[in-house]
Design a protein around this motif. Sequence first.
Motif, PDB file in Angstrom:
ATOM      1  N   ASN A   1      -2.274  77.238  30.503  1.00 50.85           N
ATOM      2  CA  ASN A   1      -1.400  77.803  29.471  1.00 50.85           C
ATOM      3  C   ASN A   1      -1.945  79.165  29.050  1.00 50.85           C
ATOM      4  O   ASN A   1      -2.927  79.646  29.634  1.00 50.85           O
ATOM      5  N   ASP A   2      -1.301  79.766  28.058  1.00 44.74           N
ATOM      6  CA  ASP A   2      -1.892  80.977  27.481  1.00 44.74           C
ATOM      7  C   ASP A   2      -2.231  80.794  26.003  1.00 44.74           C
ATOM      8  O   ASP A   2      -2.750  81.696  25.368  1.00 44.74           O
ATOM      9  N   ASP A   3      -1.940  79.603  25.468  1.00 38.83           N
ATOM     10  CA  ASP A   3      -2.252  79.337  24.054  1.00 38.83           C
ATOM     11  C   ASP A   3      -3.696  78.882  23.860  1.00 38.83           C
ATOM     12  O   ASP A   3      -4.171  78.787  22.734  1.00 38.83           O
ATOM     13  N   GLY A   4      -4.373  78.574  24.943  1.00 39.70           N
ATOM     14  CA  GLY A   4      -5.784  78.205  24.855  1.00 39.70           C
ATOM     15  C   GLY A   4      -6.025  76.709  24.961  1.00 39.70           C
ATOM     16  O   GLY A   4      -5.112  75.890  24.800  1.00 39.70           O
TER      17      GLY A   4
ATOM     18  N   GLN B   1      -4.488  83.445  24.467  1.00 40.36           N
ATOM     19  CA  GLN B   1      -4.312  84.618  25.341  1.00 40.36           C
ATOM     20  C   GLN B   1      -2.827  84.923  25.513  1.00 40.36           C
ATOM     21  O   GLN B   1      -2.413  85.422  26.567  1.00 40.36           O
ATOM     22  N   SER B   2      -2.032  84.601  24.475  1.00 38.21           N
ATOM     23  CA  SER B   2      -0.601  84.876  24.550  1.00 38.21           C
ATOM     24  C   SER B   2      -0.359  86.373  24.711  1.00 38.21           C
ATOM     25  O   SER B   2      -1.108  87.194  24.165  1.00 38.21           O
ATOM     26  N   ALA B   3       0.686  86.704  25.463  1.00 38.23           N
ATOM     27  CA  ALA B   3       1.097  88.093  25.695  1.00 38.23           C
ATOM     28  C   ALA B   3       0.048  88.918  26.435  1.00 38.23           C
ATOM     29  O   ALA B   3       0.007  90.139  26.311  1.00 38.23           O
TER      30      ALA B   3
ATOM     31  N   VAL C   1       2.733  73.528  27.732  1.00 41.57           N
ATOM     32  CA  VAL C   1       4.001  73.981  27.183  1.00 41.57           C
ATOM     33  C   VAL C   1       3.707  75.053  26.137  1.00 41.57           C
ATOM     34  O   VAL C   1       2.973  74.788  25.179  1.00 41.57           O
ATOM     35  N   ASN C   2       4.249  76.246  26.343  1.00 38.84           N
ATOM     36  CA  ASN C   2       3.952  77.314  25.394  1.00 38.84           C
ATOM     37  C   ASN C   2       4.577  77.035  24.042  1.00 38.84           C
ATOM     38  O   ASN C   2       5.688  76.522  23.945  1.00 38.84           O
ATOM     39  N   ARG C   3       3.818  77.407  22.991  1.00 40.83           N
ATOM     40  CA  ARG C   3       4.361  77.321  21.639  1.00 40.83           C
ATOM     41  C   ARG C   3       5.136  78.607  21.374  1.00 40.83           C
ATOM     42  O   ARG C   3       4.543  79.648  21.088  1.00 40.83           O
TER      43      ARG C   3
ATOM     44  N   GLY D   1       1.871  85.386  29.128  1.00 43.52           N
ATOM     45  CA  GLY D   1       0.771  84.835  29.921  1.00 43.52           C
ATOM     46  C   GLY D   1       1.157  83.507  30.543  1.00 43.52           C
ATOM     47  O   GLY D   1       0.676  83.152  31.626  1.00 43.52           O
ATOM     48  N   THR D   2       2.012  82.759  29.869  1.00 41.20           N
ATOM     49  CA  THR D   2       2.486  81.464  30.381  1.00 41.20           C
ATOM     50  C   THR D   2       3.210  81.653  31.710  1.00 41.20           C
ATOM     51  O   THR D   2       2.935  80.964  32.698  1.00 41.20           O
ATOM     52  N   VAL D   3       4.149  82.603  31.718  1.00 41.09           N
ATOM     53  CA  VAL D   3       4.919  82.862  32.940  1.00 41.09           C
ATOM     54  C   VAL D   3       4.004  83.466  34.012  1.00 41.09           C
ATOM     55  O   VAL D   3       4.090  83.113  35.193  1.00 41.09           O
TER      56      VAL D   3
HETATM   57 MN    MN Z   1       1.497  81.527  24.198  1.00 41.32          MN
END
Ligand code: MN
Length: 248
Positions: free
Chosen positions: A7-10, A38-40, A90-92, A104-106
Amino acid sequence: MNILVTNDDGITAPALYGLRESLKELGRVFIVAPDRDQSATSHSLTLNRPMRIDRPEPDVYAIDGTPTDCVLVSTHGLLPFKPDLVVSGVNRGPNMGDDVFYSGTVAAAIEGAFQGLPALAISLVVSGVADFTYACAFARSLVDTMVERGLPPKSVLNVNVPNRPAAEIKGVKVTKLGMRVYEDSLIERVDPRGRNYYWIGGDAPIWQPEPGSDFLAVDEGYVSVTPLHLDLTDNALRTRLEEWRLKP
Ligand code: MN
């Protein structure tokens, strides 16, 4: 089947573990995720410093790097087996329309596809209290179908799920990326030492309610599944560009 969940939320994001629960019937699930939000961060790679990797529990790895780093190390020897499939999320929060370029998710799913693996990104369209239960269950059924049907190379599925209980989901729509109306703003302030600092701000994104778009589907209560192709070449413009007869 070995499934890589990232994910990118950690690494502390509860949805990682929700996904593991729902996917474990399909195979062995490895969680490899950034050690912080690490979103965006889009498709960035860590190249100018060493990375550290913690293993807080078996088959769970936390990396001081980006989502793309997570997929790269997982497909290049960190794991005892090369993963067969990548699920990112699952991204928040949503990842729709033009926002997929920042996500970052995509990006993690795209990296999976670059490594030759079937991959999907999944996001919950939520701003307040999140319930990931349905999204995790949907991921399982989509993975099942994706494995059975297969995906062409260099393509990924980008999924956005409304934040509703299963009973209130109207169905699934195959969609295209919507158009965002950019309302970003740059906020300038002064710090206690008299130096300026800046925040990228702005209100919640506004979308054009285009028929067939991811945004409209989610807004109407459907799960949106957008197939993304990773060849960004604009072939129509390529033909026109030939007519420019560019000189050396
Ligand atoms: Mn995110």
